[in-house]
Motif scaffolding. Structure first.
Motif, PDB file in Angstrom:
ATOM      1  N   THR A 135     -12.871 -43.934 -33.144  1.00  0.00           N
ATOM      2  CA  THR A 135     -14.295 -44.171 -33.389  1.00  0.00           C
ATOM      3  C   THR A 135     -14.450 -45.023 -34.638  1.00  0.00           C
ATOM      4  O   THR A 135     -13.879 -44.726 -35.668  1.00  0.00           O
ATOM      5  CB  THR A 135     -15.045 -42.851 -33.590  1.00  0.00           C
ATOM      6  N   ALA A 136     -15.231 -46.082 -34.512  1.00  0.00           N
ATOM      7  CA  ALA A 136     -15.429 -46.978 -35.653  1.00  0.00           C
ATOM      8  C   ALA A 136     -16.154 -46.266 -36.773  1.00  0.00           C
ATOM      9  O   ALA A 136     -17.006 -45.403 -36.545  1.00  0.00           O
ATOM     10  CB  ALA A 136     -16.228 -48.204 -35.215  1.00  0.00           C
ATOM     11  N   GLU A 137     -15.786 -46.609 -37.992  1.00  0.00           N
ATOM     12  CA  GLU A 137     -16.434 -46.018 -39.154  1.00  0.00           C
ATOM     13  C   GLU A 137     -17.909 -46.376 -39.170  1.00  0.00           C
ATOM     14  O   GLU A 137     -18.306 -47.507 -38.918  1.00  0.00           O
ATOM     15  CB  GLU A 137     -15.769 -46.557 -40.422  1.00  0.00           C
ATOM     16  N   LYS A 138     -18.759 -45.387 -39.442  1.00  0.00           N
ATOM     17  CA  LYS A 138     -20.198 -45.620 -39.518  1.00  0.00           C
ATOM     18  C   LYS A 138     -20.540 -46.088 -40.922  1.00  0.00           C
ATOM     19  O   LYS A 138     -20.263 -45.405 -41.905  1.00  0.00           O
ATOM     20  CB  LYS A 138     -20.950 -44.313 -39.208  1.00  0.00           C
ATOM     21  N   LEU A 139     -21.136 -47.265 -41.018  1.00  0.00           N
ATOM     22  CA  LEU A 139     -21.456 -47.835 -42.324  1.00  0.00           C
ATOM     23  C   LEU A 139     -22.921 -47.616 -42.647  1.00  0.00           C
ATOM     24  O   LEU A 139     -23.785 -47.663 -41.776  1.00  0.00           O
ATOM     25  CB  LEU A 139     -21.171 -49.334 -42.325  1.00  0.00           C
ATOM     26  N   GLY A 140     -23.187 -47.400 -43.922  1.00  0.00           N
ATOM     27  CA  GLY A 140     -24.569 -47.314 -44.371  1.00  0.00           C
ATOM     28  C   GLY A 140     -25.168 -48.689 -44.519  1.00  0.00           C
ATOM     29  O   GLY A 140     -24.519 -49.708 -44.306  1.00  0.00           O
ATOM     30  N   ASN A 141     -26.459 -48.750 -44.891  1.00  0.00           N
ATOM     31  CA  ASN A 141     -27.114 -50.035 -45.089  1.00  0.00           C
ATOM     32  C   ASN A 141     -26.461 -50.799 -46.228  1.00  0.00           C
ATOM     33  O   ASN A 141     -26.128 -50.247 -47.256  1.00  0.00           O
ATOM     34  CB  ASN A 141     -28.603 -49.823 -45.432  1.00  0.00           C
ATOM     35  N   PHE A 194     -29.939 -53.895 -42.567  1.00  0.00           N
ATOM     36  CA  PHE A 194     -29.163 -55.076 -42.198  1.00  0.00           C
ATOM     37  C   PHE A 194     -28.473 -54.922 -40.851  1.00  0.00           C
ATOM     38  O   PHE A 194     -28.173 -55.896 -40.187  1.00  0.00           O
ATOM     39  CB  PHE A 194     -28.113 -55.357 -43.278  1.00  0.00           C
ATOM     40  N   GLU A 195     -28.235 -53.678 -40.443  1.00  0.00           N
ATOM     41  CA  GLU A 195     -27.478 -53.440 -39.218  1.00  0.00           C
ATOM     42  C   GLU A 195     -28.167 -54.090 -38.022  1.00  0.00           C
ATOM     43  O   GLU A 195     -29.350 -53.880 -37.770  1.00  0.00           O
ATOM     44  CB  GLU A 195     -27.320 -51.937 -38.972  1.00  0.00           C
ATOM     45  N   GLY A 196     -27.441 -54.886 -37.288  1.00  0.00           N
ATOM     46  CA  GLY A 196     -27.977 -55.538 -36.107  1.00  0.00           C
ATOM     47  C   GLY A 196     -28.766 -56.793 -36.397  1.00  0.00           C
ATOM     48  O   GLY A 196     -29.293 -57.419 -35.488  1.00  0.00           O
ATOM     49  N   ALA A 197     -28.854 -57.186 -37.673  1.00  0.00           N
ATOM     50  CA  ALA A 197     -29.654 -58.362 -38.013  1.00  0.00           C
ATOM     51  C   ALA A 197     -29.001 -59.639 -37.506  1.00  0.00           C
ATOM     52  O   ALA A 197     -29.680 -60.575 -37.116  1.00  0.00           O
ATOM     53  CB  ALA A 197     -29.843 -58.439 -39.529  1.00  0.00           C
ATOM     54  N   ARG A 202     -16.258 -58.531 -35.015  1.00  0.00           N
ATOM     55  CA  ARG A 202     -16.373 -57.410 -34.075  1.00  0.00           C
ATOM     56  C   ARG A 202     -15.429 -56.272 -34.455  1.00  0.00           C
ATOM     57  O   ARG A 202     -15.001 -55.497 -33.605  1.00  0.00           O
ATOM     58  CB  ARG A 202     -16.124 -57.854 -32.638  1.00  0.00           C
ATOM     59  N   LYS A 203     -15.058 -56.223 -35.712  1.00  0.00           N
ATOM     60  CA  LYS A 203     -14.257 -55.111 -36.217  1.00  0.00           C
ATOM     61  C   LYS A 203     -14.560 -54.955 -37.699  1.00  0.00           C
ATOM     62  O   LYS A 203     -15.047 -55.890 -38.346  1.00  0.00           O
ATOM     63  CB  LYS A 203     -12.770 -55.356 -35.998  1.00  0.00           C
ATOM     64  N   LYS A 221     -19.162 -55.875 -44.279  1.00  0.00           N
ATOM     65  CA  LYS A 221     -17.908 -55.328 -43.754  1.00  0.00           C
ATOM     66  C   LYS A 221     -17.865 -55.325 -42.234  1.00  0.00           C
ATOM     67  O   LYS A 221     -16.788 -55.246 -41.639  1.00  0.00           O
ATOM     68  CB  LYS A 221     -17.684 -53.912 -44.295  1.00  0.00           C
ATOM     69  N   ARG A 222     -19.015 -55.430 -41.591  1.00  0.00           N
ATOM     70  CA  ARG A 222     -19.029 -55.481 -40.129  1.00  0.00           C
ATOM     71  C   ARG A 222     -18.774 -56.891 -39.607  1.00  0.00           C
ATOM     72  O   ARG A 222     -18.704 -57.098 -38.398  1.00  0.00           O
ATOM     73  CB  ARG A 222     -20.372 -54.954 -39.607  1.00  0.00           C
TER      74      ARG A 222
END
Length: 218
Positions: free
Chosen positions: A1-7, A18-21, A27-28, A195-196
């Motif tokens: 499971t990919a690490e969940k990053l905060g904003n 910022f997520e999904g912007a 892709r990793k 980081k994404r």
């Protein structure tokens, strides 16, 4: 499971999530955010003749081009870079050697940064993110060509190659979006990647250093 990053508030000033912007180029998950400064090579002999350059080594850096590279070196002198990547084609290689003079780390030449044909934009994007963004370090300098820069800007900012879009843009669509962006010889652009692998364009085609002894701090 990919690490969940905060904003990542540093990317947006904290105004929005910022997520999904933007679309992730990697892709990793990367080990850290990255800042990439992109420089177009100085004026070449075939630039002066308005000839198509492509991947030929016959177009060489002119005296004016060397002076432009020297101005880039001065403009970036206060910035610490982990590495410098360059196209191995002579006009870019010579520019990078001038800009990187006096730095400790050796120049890294990547074939993926070579000038390429318009129809291979997507291939240019892949070469950049796989070979550069996943390297150790957080602040990189890249010396390359106008088509490479146009391709990256189209991919990151206009998102014309986004896998989120289901339509396939026509050649006409690619051509007009691609040609709408211009980068001067010695022009400097700066991208930030979280980081994404999602990118924001911080600066585009800065040229103040060509007209004054301007030194950038970013």
């Amino acid at each position: 499971t990919a690490e969940k990053l905060g904003n990542d508030s540093t990317m947006t000033g904290g105004a929005y999530d910022f997520e999904g912007a933007t679309t992730s180029l990697t892709r990793k998950l990367m080990s850290s955010p990255k800042k990439v400064t992109l420089v177009r090579h100085g004026l070449s002999s075939w630039n002066e003749e308005s000839r198509v350059k492509g991947s030929s080594n016959l177009s060489v850096l002119t005296e004016t081009g060397v002076k432009q590279a020297e101005r880039c070196r001065m403009a970036l002198s206060n910035i610490s870079y982990d590495q410098c990547f360059s196209s191995p084609i002579s006009r870019a290689k010579s520019t990078a050697e001038v800009i990187w003079e006096g730095r400790d780390e050796p120049l890294v030449f990547l074939d993926s940064l070579k000038e390429a044909h318009l129809f291979f934009l997507e291939g240019m994007k892949n070469g950049l993110h796989l070979e550069l963004l996943l390297c150790n370090g957080e602040n990189f300098l890249v010396v390359t060509h106008k088509s490479m820069l146009r391709g990256l800007i189209c991919t990151v900012v206009l998102r014309i190659t986004s896998y989120r879009y289901k339509f396939q843009p026509s050649l006409c669509f690619w051509w007009y979006r691609f040609r709408a962006i211009d980068i001067n010889n010695g022009g400097i652009s700066v991208f930030n990647f979280n980081k994404r692998g999602e990118a924001t364009l911080q600066s585009l085609n800065m040229t103040a250093h060509m007209y004054s002894d301007h030194i950038y701090l970013f």
